[in-house]
Motif scaffolding. Structure first.
Motif, mmCIF file in Angstrom:
data_model
loop_
_atom_site.group_PDB
_atom_site.id
_atom_site.type_symbol
_atom_site.label_atom_id
_atom_site.label_comp_id
_atom_site.label_asym_id
_atom_site.label_seq_id
_atom_site.Cartn_x
_atom_site.Cartn_y
_atom_site.Cartn_z
ATOM 1 N N GLY B 84 1.008 -1.090 -0.122
ATOM 2 C CA GLY B 84 -0.024 0.070 0.085
ATOM 3 C C GLY B 84 0.878 1.239 -0.037
ATOM 4 O O GLY B 84 0.626 2.239 -0.788
ATOM 5 N N VAL B 120 -0.744 -5.296 -1.958
ATOM 6 C CA VAL B 120 -2.023 -4.899 -2.204
ATOM 7 C C VAL B 120 -2.944 -6.476 -2.455
ATOM 8 O O VAL B 120 -4.016 -6.320 -2.494
ATOM 9 C CB VAL B 120 -2.106 -3.938 -3.147
ATOM 10 C CG1 VAL B 120 -3.658 -3.700 -3.722
ATOM 11 C CG2 VAL B 120 -1.853 -2.488 -2.713
ATOM 12 N N ARG B 128 -9.362 -2.973 -0.529
ATOM 13 C CA ARG B 128 -8.906 -2.250 -1.843
ATOM 14 C C ARG B 128 -9.633 -1.134 -2.132
ATOM 15 O O ARG B 128 -8.892 0.009 -2.469
ATOM 16 C CB ARG B 128 -9.096 -3.299 -2.872
ATOM 17 C CG ARG B 128 -8.114 -4.195 -3.273
ATOM 18 C CD ARG B 128 -8.686 -5.531 -4.165
ATOM 19 N NE ARG B 128 -7.480 -6.307 -4.244
ATOM 20 C CZ ARG B 128 -6.802 -6.193 -5.466
ATOM 21 N NH1 ARG B 128 -7.012 -5.269 -6.472
ATOM 22 N NH2 ARG B 128 -5.902 -7.178 -5.705
#
Lengths: 260, 215
Positions: B84, B120, B128
Motif C-alpha cells: 500500500g 495489495v 482495496r
C-alpha cells in the motif's frame, strides 16, 4: 514553450517513478536489491568466457580470448533481455494505463533503461576487475568503446520499440520473438571479427547494424591490429527509421489495448 | 467541462467484434454529479474507461476541460505486488504530489495500519476500496470517476467516503456508476441510462431510476 517545459517535467517524473516501481517489483528490497540487474549478465559472461578459455586456449583471432568473449557476450545479452522484456510489456503493465500521463512508450523506455544500466554496470565491473588483475588489455581508445556501446544499445532499443507493439498485435509473433533471439548470435557479431571472415562473408556480415557497433567496440579495446570494418552512420541510418516505425505501431496498438 | 461526442467502442468477441457503445453523447459541467445506470454488461465501466483515457474509443471524441481522476474501482490504478505504501509513493511521484502528505492522508483515511506494509494483492475488496479512494482523494481532481466501488466496505468507511466526497468536495463533478438506487437518488443531480449501447440522459434522476427499474 511553457507547456513544452511542463511536458518535459511530467515525462521526467513518470520515467523516474516507473523506474523505481519496476526495480522494486523485480528485485525487491531484500539483500542486494537492484544490484541483481548486473549479476545475471556478469555470471553469464563470466561462465562463457571461462568455457572458451578452457576449450580454446588463451587467444582467438589473435586477441585475448576472455576480453573477446566478454566484449561480445554482454551486449548480446543486453539485446536478448531487452527484447524479452519488451514482449507483452503493455498488457503486463495494463494497470498503469489508468494514469493518463503514463504512455505505452514510457514502459519500453523504462525497461530498456534498466537493462541498459544493468548490462553496462556488469560490463564495466568485469572489465575493470580483469584489467586490475592484468587479465584484460588496457583499452586502445575508450571513445570507440563507448560509441560502440551506444550504437549497439540504440539498435537494441529500436528493435524493442517494434517488438513490443507487434507482440500485442498477434499471438504468433509473441511466441516467435524469443526464438528469433538466437538469430542474434551470428547477427550481433559477438563471436567473430569481420577482419577474420572471407570477403564474401564479411560483406554479408556488414549488412547487420550491430556488427558495426561491435567492430567499433573491439577497435576501442584491441586497437587497429584487428583491422576493424565499420561505417559510422550505418547503424544510425538503420535505427532511426525503425524507431519511427515502432512509434507508429505503438500508437496503433494503444488504440486497441483492452485493459481490465 | 467534459464532452463525449459520439463515442463508439467494440471489443473482439470470437471472430467478430461486439459493439458495447454505439455512439454515446454526454456533457458534464463543473460540479455536476452524473449517475450512470444500466444492467450488468451494459457498458458503464466501458464508458468510464473511455472518459478516464484508460482505453481509447474506436471513434468519437472526448474533450476534457477539467482534470479527471483515474477510474476508482477494485483494480486498476494500483499494482498488486507492491505494498500500500509503495503504491502511495508511486501515485505521489507521477502526480508530482508530496509523499509525506499522501502518506498521512492514506493512513488516516484507510485506517489500514500495518496492512499498508503488505502487498495489495493480499487485500480484501473492502481494503482495496479504501486504498483506491484514499489515493485518488489525496490528489485533488475536478472530476472523480467512480466505478461501483462506493458501496463496499463497512459503515465507518461509507460515512467517511460520504463526508470526503459529497460534503468536503461538493463543488466537484462526479460520474458514478452504481446499482444502488438509494445513493444515486441521494447524491446525483443527473443520470444517464445506458441501454443497447446508447446513452439516454435524464435531468430528473427519479425518472431515470424508474426507467432502469422497468428494464
Amino acid at each position: 514553450m511553457a507547456s513544452l517545459a511542463k511536458g518535459w517535467d511530467i515525462q521526467k517524473r513518470v520515467i523516474k517513478a516507473l523506474m523505481i516501481r519496476e526495480l522494486t517489483t523485480r528485485f525487491g528490497r531484500e539483500n542486494i536489491g537492484f544490484l541483481w540487474i548486473m549479476v545475471e549478465p556478469l555470471l553469464f559472461a563470466g561462465l562463457i568466457a571461462l568455457l572458451w578459455r578452457v576449450t580454446k586456449g588463451p587467444f582467438e583471432f589473435g586477441v585475448d580470448i576472455v576480453a573477446f568473449v566478454i566484449s561480445g557476450y554482454i551486449p548480446m545479452v543486453l539485446f536478448r533481455s531487452t527484447i524479452n522484456r519488451a514482449v507483452s510489456a503493455f498488457t503486463a503493465n495494463g494497470s498503469l494505463m489508468y494514469h493518463r500521463q503514463v504512455k505505452v512508450l514510457d514502459l519500453i523506455i523504462v525497461r530498456f533503461i534498466i537493462e541498459f544500466i544493468g548490462h553496462m554496470m556488469a560490463y564495466f565491473f568485469i572489465c575493470s576487475t580483469l584489467l586490475a588483475l592484468g587479465l584484460f588489455p588496457s583499452p586502445h581508445d575508450l571513445g570507440f568503446v563507448i560509441l560502440g556501446w551506444l550504437y549497439f544499445s540504440l539498435f537494441t532499443f529500436s528493435i524493442a520499440v517494434i517488438v513490443a507493439p507487434l507482440s500485442e498485435m498477434s499471438e504468433v509473433i509473441e511466441k516467435i520473438i524469443p526464438v528469433t533471439n538466437y538469430m542474434m548470435i551470428p547477427l550481433s557479431g559477438a563471436f567473430f571479427l569481420v577482419g577474420s571472415l572471407s570477403p564474401a562473408l564479411a560483406n554479408a556480415a556488414l549488412y547487420s547494424p550491430p556488427v558495426h557497433a561491435m567492430e567499433m567496440m573491439r577497435l576501442g579495446i584491441f586497437g587497429p591490429g584487428i583491422s576493424p570494418q565499420f561505417e559510422f552512420f550505418y547503424p544510425l541510418a538503420f535505427a532511426l527509421p525503425c524507431i519511427a516505425l515502432g512509434l507508429m505501431l505503438c500508437r496503433r496498438v494503444r488504440r486497441t489495448l483492452v485493459i481490465e | 467541462m467534459i464532452r463525449c461526442e459520439n463515442i463508439r467502442k467494440s471489443y473482439p468477441a470470437g471472430h467478430g467484434r461486439r459493439a458495447v457503445l454505439k455512439g454515446v453523447n454526454l456533457t458534464i459541467a463543473r460540479g455536476e454529479r452524473v449517475a450512470l445506470l444500466g444492467r450488468n454488461g451494459a457498458g458503464k465501466s466501458t464508458l468510464i474507461k473511455q472518459i478516464g483515457g484508460v482505453e481509447l474509443p474506436d471513434s468519437g471524441r472526448i474533450v476534457r476541460h477539467m482534470s479527471i481522476s483515474w477510474p476508482i474501482g477494485f483494480n486498476g490504478g494500483f499494482q498488486g505486488s507492491l505494498t500500500g505504501y509503495d503504491n502511495a509513493r508511486f501515485i505521489a511521484r507521477i502526480y508530482g504530489h508530496s509523499y509525506v502528505d499522501m502518506r498521512d492522508f492514506v493512513e488516516d483515511f484507510t485506517e489500514l495500519g500495518g496492512a499498508l506494509r503488505m502487498p495489495v494483492k493480499t487485500y480484501s475488496s473492502g481494503m482495496r476500496a479504501r486504498l483506491a479512494f484514499a489515493l485518488s482523494l489525496a490528489i485533488e481532481f475536478d472530476c472523480y470517476l467512480i466505478d461501483e466501488v462506493i458501496l463496499v466496505g463497512d459503515q465507518n468507511f461509507q460515512r467517511k467516503c460520504h463526508h470526503e466526497l459529497f460534503e468536503k468536495r461538493s463543488d466537484r463533478a462526479m460520474i458514478i456508476a452504481s446499482h444502488d438506487m438509494h445513493t444515486i437518488r441521494d447524491v446525483c443531480n443527473r443520470a444517464v441510462l445506458i441501454h443497447d449501447g446508447h446513452g439516454i440522459t435524464f435531468d430528473e434522476v427519479g425518472e431515470a431510476v424508474e426507467r432502469y427499474e422497468a428494464l
